[in-house]
Design an enzyme around this catalytic site. Structure first.
Site: not given
Lengths: 110, 559
Positions: B130, B174, B191-192, B301, B303, B328, B470
């Site tokens: 990013r 990222t 986190g996964e 989930d 976040d 979220r 997005w």
């Protein structure tokens, strides 16, 4: 794949091939445990991109339509990676990748 | 405190050459500094993504035309925000960092970011970078394999490289790094994969690690009471994959944290601090000064990483220093950013897991849906796990007091598995079965909208029927809001009505972060184009939109 009719035509051909191979050279046979192992590995590692139970895929590949006669391509792609898919050969043993193949071939077919 | 900050500024400014980009310039970026530069992620430490420029405005925008475009040779997707300094535009994606002349697009240098293709196994949701940070003549960039590098801003040559974490254990990066109070900071993701989230601080000169603040509390910390008395905290998630904002006067940097690990909260009973939270830290030490948890006992989930935007707004008749965050979990929050006290929280999309956020306790009041979910039943949850808003940042116009943001409205079918997940390093650690409920015909995927941060009431909302957005947002004093669509359109909307005043179709989907700046008095707008970077942003686009990264820069057509 230009033109609006092409995808439908391609799907038709793929379906015909699947039907033909199903009677002539059906993939497998696979052991139930093998399919279950493949399903477990798939759910954990593959579903995030290819979709839970191969539905709702977020990448331009529909695994439910993967040609049964192209097992070598499947195994190579999974092991070494392809396009945006990472190589999984360093994580899974060959028999585990065989199990994913088994799941993709028969795991979600009624 | 102001005196202390300016003393530090003077110290740093005095210690470097005049040609290098300085700490003082960082403090003034988006805060009265030169509009020739964009030096920070978020166009200011406050991450307001607001520009006072007016040359491109509601009347002139019809003359906005592309002035250059360059390829970034990347099919993974572009989410990055470029930076601009002294007429040079710096942009990054997962494969490379490039420096080009901002006025012409002519390449000055390109430095590849190499990583083992297998790293993609531990990046949950799309390969992305990013952005970068600039400081004292250096470009800082993190790579997908969890290294951070310093490049010479003039040549692109690597000056140092430091390993942040082991990707084989599920760690990757990222997000853009940031420099605050002289310390280079990076978050991480994973986190996964059963990681233990952290923010780390580095010496920008040498790459030496100065501190590492873990985001799950361990033995000896008071917050460890919110975890089971075992080692669940070591795999508890709380990754930090969006760059923190910074208030120099308070000397606090604000970082959001991700979902808990595993996704199912069953093996980790308790609130699990600091999962799905915002933490306010000292950039010099990583000390946590306060925290607020968006979603206690997080198992959806949800976040809590999305940008924590800093603004000074009137609350109850008094001007307050606040932090605004659209989580979220579907609630839009305003906190006092000095203390962390909750001032307002309202749903900004459809929410069914909680009735409301209790302003007295600061906690969500969970619904029957949440109770059933936690009991193991299969339920439909709103928002979907991808959230009412995901990573794509909103903008804030201080003159209007409004936020501009993309919103998502989807429903998940969600169930905690009976079998608890088994942790294996570098593999997914989830324990949840989740799919997407069918959308009813005629229902939008989401909206682009302008909301009041305190009430979440929209000034306007534009429904998105074909695909959701997005893309990040950019607000300008020219009365415009810039954003993008997965189908490639780069848009300029009227800030008061949401009407699309101008659009241009770039080469691929726009899911990045537009910026605006000036060169010799001419206003430019730049944005990256390239569908992807997040797997969710590609949903439904298969065969309809082609990937491929590029930078696009626009200005008003000369007479």
């Amino acid at each position: 794949m230009a033109g609006s009719k092409a995808p439908g035509l391609a799907a038709g051909i793929a379906l015909a091939v699947l039907t033909a191979t199903a009677s002539a050279q059906a993939p497998g046979p696979f052991l139930k445990e093998q399919v279950k192992l493949g399903a477990d590995i798939y759910e954990r590692n593959c579903a995030p991109c290819h979709g839970p139970r191969m539905l709702d895929s977020q990448v331009p590949v529909d695994l439910r339509k993967f040609p049964p006669e192209q097992k070598d391509r499947f195994i190579t792609s999974v092991t070494k990676g392809k396009n945006q898919m990472p190589p999984w050969g360093g994580l899974f043993k060959p028999e585990e990748i065989e199990a994913i193949w088994a799941y993709v071939m028969v795991g979600e077919k009624q | 405190m102001r005196k202390l900050v300016w003393s530090l500024v003077f110290f740093f400014a005095a210690s470097i050459t005049a040609s290098a980009q300085t700490a003082q310039e960082l403090l003034r970026d988006g805060n009265g500094g030169s509009t020739d530069n964009v030096l920070t992620y978020g166009m200011g430490y406050h991450q307001q993504r607001y520009s006072p420029l007016t040359q491109i405005n509601r009347k002139t925008v019809k003359r906005l035309v592309p002035v250059w475009s360059v390829s970034l040779a990347n099919e993974f997707g572009e989410q990055g925000q470029p930076l601009v300094y002294n007429g040079v535009l710096y942009a990054a994606n997962v494969k490379r960092v490039v420096a080009v002349e901002a006025a012409t697009g002519k390449q000055l240098w390109m430095t590849p970011l190499e990583w083992d293709a297998a790293v993609a196994r531990v990046v949950c949701c799309g390969l992305s970078n990013r952005g970068i940070a600039l400081y004292e003549g250096k470009v800082f960039v993190a790579s997908l394999d969890a290294f951070i590098r310093a490049l010479d801003a003039k040549t692109g040559k690597e000056l140092w490289k430091t390993k942040v974490a082991e990707w084989k254990d599920g760690y990757s990066i990222t997000s853009a790094p940031t420099v605050a109070n002289g310390v280079l900071m990076t978050g991480m993701t994973g986190g996964e994969y059963g990681v233990r989230g952290f923010v780390a601080g580095y010496d920008p000169e040498t790459g030496k690690e100065l501190w590492r603040r873990f985001m799950t509390a361990g033995p000896g910390e008071k917050a460890y009471e919110t975890w089971p008395k075992d080692d669940a905290y070591l795999r508890g998630g709380a990754s930090t994959w969006i760059t923190g904002s910074y208030d120099p006067e308070l000397d606090l940097t604000y970082w959001g944290t991700s979902n808990g690990g595993p996704w199912t909260a069953v093996p980790r009973p308790g609130d699990n601090l600091w999962v799905a939270s915002v933490v306010a830290m000292r950039p010099r030490t990583g000390e946590i000064v306060w925290h607020y948890q968006w979603t206690p006992a997080e198992t959806y989930d949800f976040d809590g990483n999305n940008e924590n935007l800093l603004a000074d707004i009137v609350v109850g008749g008094t001007k307050r220093k606040v932090l605004i965050h659209a989580d979220r979990n579907g609630f839009l929050y305003t906190l006092d950013r000095a203390s962390g006290k909750l001032l307002a929280a309202n749903p900004y999309v459809k929410v069914n897991w909680a009735e409301r956020i209790d302003l007295a306790t600061g906690r969500p009041v969970e619904t029957e849906v949440a109770r059933k979910l936690r009991a193991g039943e299969k339920v439909e949850v709103q928002p979907r796990w991808t959230g009412g808003k995901n990573w794509m940042p909103m903008a804030f116009n201080p003159k209007k007091g409004r936020i501009y943001l993309p919103m998502l409205e989807e429903t998940s079918v969600y169930q905690l598995n009976k079998d608890l997940p088994v942790y294996k390093a570098g593999e997914r650690y989830m324990g949840v079965t989740n799919t997407t409920a069918d959308r009813k015909p005629g229902e939008p995927w989401g909206y682009l909208g302008a909301l009041d941060p305190l009430t979440a009431k929209p000034a306007w909302r534009v429904p998105l029927m074909e695909f959701p957005s997005w893309s990040g947002m950019l607000s300008t004093a020219g009365g415009l809001v810039f954003s993008g669509l997965p189908t490639g359109e780069f848009l300029a909307l009227d800030e008061d009505t949401g009407k699309v005043l101008w659009q241009f179709r770039t080469g691929s989907g726009v899911n990045a972060q537009p910026i605006t700046y000036t060169i010799n008095g001419r206003q430019y707008v730049s944005v990256l184009s390239g569908l992807g970077g997040g797997t969710s942003s590609r949903r439904g686009t298969t065969g309809k939109v082609q990937p491929g990264g590029s930078v696009w820069t626009f200005a008003l057509m000369a007479d």
